[in-house]
Design a protein around this motif. Structure first.
Motif, mmCIF file in Angstrom:
data_model
loop_
_atom_site.group_PDB
_atom_site.id
_atom_site.type_symbol
_atom_site.label_atom_id
_atom_site.label_comp_id
_atom_site.label_asym_id
_atom_site.label_seq_id
_atom_site.Cartn_x
_atom_site.Cartn_y
_atom_site.Cartn_z
ATOM 1 N N CYS A 100 0.823 -1.213 0.000
ATOM 2 C CA CYS A 100 0.000 0.000 0.000
ATOM 3 C C CYS A 100 0.856 1.262 0.000
ATOM 4 O O CYS A 100 0.506 2.258 -0.643
ATOM 5 C CB CYS A 100 -0.944 -0.008 1.201
ATOM 6 N N LEU A 143 -1.963 3.394 -1.486
ATOM 7 C CA LEU A 143 -3.291 2.832 -1.267
ATOM 8 C C LEU A 143 -3.571 2.709 0.227
ATOM 9 O O LEU A 143 -2.665 2.777 1.058
ATOM 10 C CB LEU A 143 -3.398 1.451 -1.923
ATOM 11 N N PRO A 168 -4.840 0.230 3.185
ATOM 12 C CA PRO A 168 -5.015 -1.210 3.446
ATOM 13 C C PRO A 168 -6.475 -1.626 3.599
ATOM 14 O O PRO A 168 -6.859 -2.725 3.181
ATOM 15 C CB PRO A 168 -4.237 -1.426 4.747
#
Length: 376
Positions: free
Chosen positions: A340, A345, A347
């Protein structure tokens, strides 16, 4: 003694000259780096502008080995210009957002040609390799031709066959009929597409380029019916072309779908030797080991792969799945966070309740969430 020293000196001089002759100039490395980066940012112009169109055209003429009139000469020249422009564009389109174009080797072959080997990855695990023959034109590095591993031959030969189709009106009509069948497959009309394909003459159905294009169309389809048809055409391709160089790549899928895992691993090992030991192929070994339930081997392979290249996203998804299967949630979390961070990103958006129910109920995940709340 002087003669011996002189002989040794001459040998050293000869060795140094040979080494200099074989050394690849820096401009080739610069060219490869520029080509690599340009394709990955979606820029097709560098490839197109640095292709040796005249060289490629002459190779096509040699392969065609057929007298051409002025009109056909013009058509061929225009075709080459179009190919040079559209080939990198099509590659970029097929790669999508998840694909990657990466140089893995630059060396001279036994003929003295400078070859740049590129790995091309596509969405959903698609893979190909392109071995570019580089040369010089007006003191600039250019692309002469490309050996395409998925088809087992050079691009100039592939395109020569396509051009020959246009010289025969009947064959052109057959090729157009195949294109219609292929488009039906791409739109998800599998039965209609297969029916249209079967209406072609057997000689056309069995052509290597036709079969391969049909396989490519099926690769983009999901579902059991598509998988069964894909295996059916893979089997047909393997039967008709048992010794074709393209099988080295194609049989990765073939042996996996047939569940002939030992043959699949042996095939990948052989391919890896041909491709300068490319570590990316370890991902496909991991898929086989995962299918066999050998998660510890999957983990080891993916740990090694990530340590050498942490930007291979599928390596992370594979090792995360393996840690989930072995209930090692602490290690799963470690690789999830790393993945991530690399891809910017969250999680929480990756581990869905449908796929990671037990992990989301684990102490490792709850402790992580608690720490995140403290940070907030």
């Amino acid at each position: 003694m002087r003669k011996i020293i002189l002989s040794i000196s001459l040998l050293l001089i000869t060795f140094c000259l040979t080494a200099q002759e074989k050394k690849i100039p820096q401009k080739y490395y610069d060219f490869v780096a520029k080509l690599d980066s340009s394709i990955n940012v979606g820029d097709a112009t560098f490839w197109a502008n640095n292709s040796n169109k005249k060289f490629f055209l002459n190779r096509m003429k040699t392969n065609i080995n057929h007298p051409l009139n002025d009109s056909q000469e013009k058509e061929l020249t225009e075709g080459v210009n179009y190919l040079v422009k559209m080939t990198p564009k099509k590659l970029i389109t097929n790669m999508g957002n998840d694909g990657f174009f990466e140089n893995i080797d630059l060396s001279r072959n036994e003929k003295g040609q400078i070859r740049a080997l590129f790995r091309v990855t596509f969405p959903q695990g698609g893979l190909n390799y392109q071995d570019m023959w580089l040369g010089e034109l007006n003191n600039k590095v250019v692309i002469n031709d490309i050996y395409v591993y998925s088809l087992g031959e050079e691009y100039s030969k592939i395109m020569s066959r396509m051009f020959l189709l246009q010289l025969d009106k009947k064959r052109t009509e057959q090729f157009m009929a195949f294109n219609r069948a292929k488009m039906l497959i791409k739109k998800g009309n599998l039965k209609e597409g297969k029916k249209a394909y079967q209406q072609l003459p057997t000689s056309v159905q069995n052509k290597k380029t036709i079969l391969f294009n049909f396989l490519q169309a099926l690769m983009g389809q999901d579902g059991e019916e598509a998988n069964e048809m894909y295996l059916e055409f893979l089997t047909k391709y393997t039967r008709i072309y048992p010794n074709d160089p393209s099988l080295a790549l194609i049989q990765i899928d073939y042996f996996f779908l047939k569940k002939e895992y030992a043959k699949g691993l042996a095939n990948i090992n052989q391919l890896q030797k041909k491709l300068k030991g490319d570590i990316y192929l370890d991902f496909y070994k991991a898929i086989i080991h995962s299918a066999k339930g050998e998660n510890e081997l999957v983990i080891k392979l993916m740990q090694d792969l990530i340590s050498k290249n942490k930007y291979i996203n599928m390596a992370y998804s594979t090792i995360i799945d393996a840690y989930y299967a072995t209930k090692n949630y602490k290690k799963l979390l470690q690789y999830l966070i790393e993945f991530c961070e690399i891809n910017s990103l969250n999680p929480e958006d990756i581990v869905t309740p449908e796929e990671f129910k037990d992990f989301l109920a684990s102490k490792a995940w709850k402790d992580y969430q608690a720490k995140q709340k403290q940070k907030d």
